[in-house]
Design an enzyme around this catalytic site. Sequence first.
Site, mmCIF file in Angstrom:
data_model
loop_
_atom_site.group_PDB
_atom_site.id
_atom_site.type_symbol
_atom_site.label_atom_id
_atom_site.label_comp_id
_atom_site.label_asym_id
_atom_site.label_seq_id
_atom_site.Cartn_x
_atom_site.Cartn_y
_atom_site.Cartn_z
ATOM 1 N N HIS A 29 -34.946 3.216 23.984
ATOM 2 C CA HIS A 29 -35.813 4.047 23.135
ATOM 3 C C HIS A 29 -34.993 5.253 22.681
ATOM 4 O O HIS A 29 -34.406 5.937 23.533
ATOM 5 C CB HIS A 29 -37.052 4.498 23.916
ATOM 6 N N HIS A 32 -47.814 3.076 16.105
ATOM 7 C CA HIS A 32 -47.664 2.541 17.467
ATOM 8 C C HIS A 32 -48.980 2.082 18.074
ATOM 9 O O HIS A 32 -49.238 2.243 19.263
ATOM 10 C CB HIS A 32 -46.962 3.553 18.388
ATOM 11 N N ASP A 55 -36.378 1.458 20.134
ATOM 12 C CA ASP A 55 -37.771 1.494 19.676
ATOM 13 C C ASP A 55 -38.300 2.931 19.604
ATOM 14 O O ASP A 55 -37.767 3.834 20.264
ATOM 15 C CB ASP A 55 -38.677 0.755 20.671
ATOM 16 N N ASP A 56 -39.360 3.082 18.860
ATOM 17 C CA ASP A 56 -40.234 4.268 18.870
ATOM 18 C C ASP A 56 -39.733 5.477 18.082
ATOM 19 O O ASP A 56 -40.425 6.480 17.998
ATOM 20 C CB ASP A 56 -40.566 4.743 20.302
ATOM 21 N N HIS A 59 -41.785 -1.387 13.669
ATOM 22 C CA HIS A 59 -42.409 -1.248 15.003
ATOM 23 C C HIS A 59 -43.818 -0.659 14.857
ATOM 24 O O HIS A 59 -44.233 0.170 15.660
ATOM 25 C CB HIS A 59 -41.502 -0.376 15.884
HETATM 26 ZN ZN ZN Z 1 -42.830 1.067 21.264
#
Ligand code: ZN
Length: 215
Positions: free
Chosen positions: A177, A90, A36-37, A86
């Site tokens: 991540h 954010h 993620d991210d 995603h």
């Molecule tokens: Zn995230």
Amino acid sequence: MKKIVFILIILLCGCNSMEVNRIIDVNKKVVAITFDDGPSVYTNKLLDVLDFYDVNATFFVVGNKVKRYEDVLKRMVKRNDEIGNHSYSHKWLTRLKLGEMEKQINMTQDVIFDVTGYRPKLLRPTYGAVNRVLRKNTDLSIVLWNVDSMDWKTKNSTKIAYNVLNKVQNGDIILFHDTYERTLNALKIIIPKLLIDGYQFVTVSELKAYNGLNK
Ligand code: ZN
């Protein structure tokens, strides 16, 4: 003698560049590693590690980072990794008004499509937060996780590896991540160990297909 059944998973997204044609043995264990991210400055190095072990992953990218790392996304598509949504910046999706929520999702779909020609089918909601409004208003498949590597909190690579290896089971989705160097180093411990243990590394969509056949 145990009968070996192979399934051929073909994922079509409406464009030839993301067609995946891989054989997965349904009698062997599978695991889906997810990130993620990102993308971030570490993502390319992470892809080098995945290349080295010849394994695939799923990346839930943040829309406003996509243009900056256009080449990294193209590399993911070329490697047959899966890309998921995603959100755009954010934001905590379930705390937004419906219009804003949709904007966060749609802008990310559009920028990923612009850069790769590939339209994601998966959404990982920010902070893992899901509500009825989100479920009702997206066609994307919402993907959470079974194992949290805790790489966002644990600073030590060996401990991150332990967090995962201590819990992982067949069919799990593992959360990482691709925004930390420690995650990269943890994967150099995790991936070879799981390969020795007989795991096949699949994308989330491949995992869904595998689960459908193994019911
Ligand atoms: Zn995230």
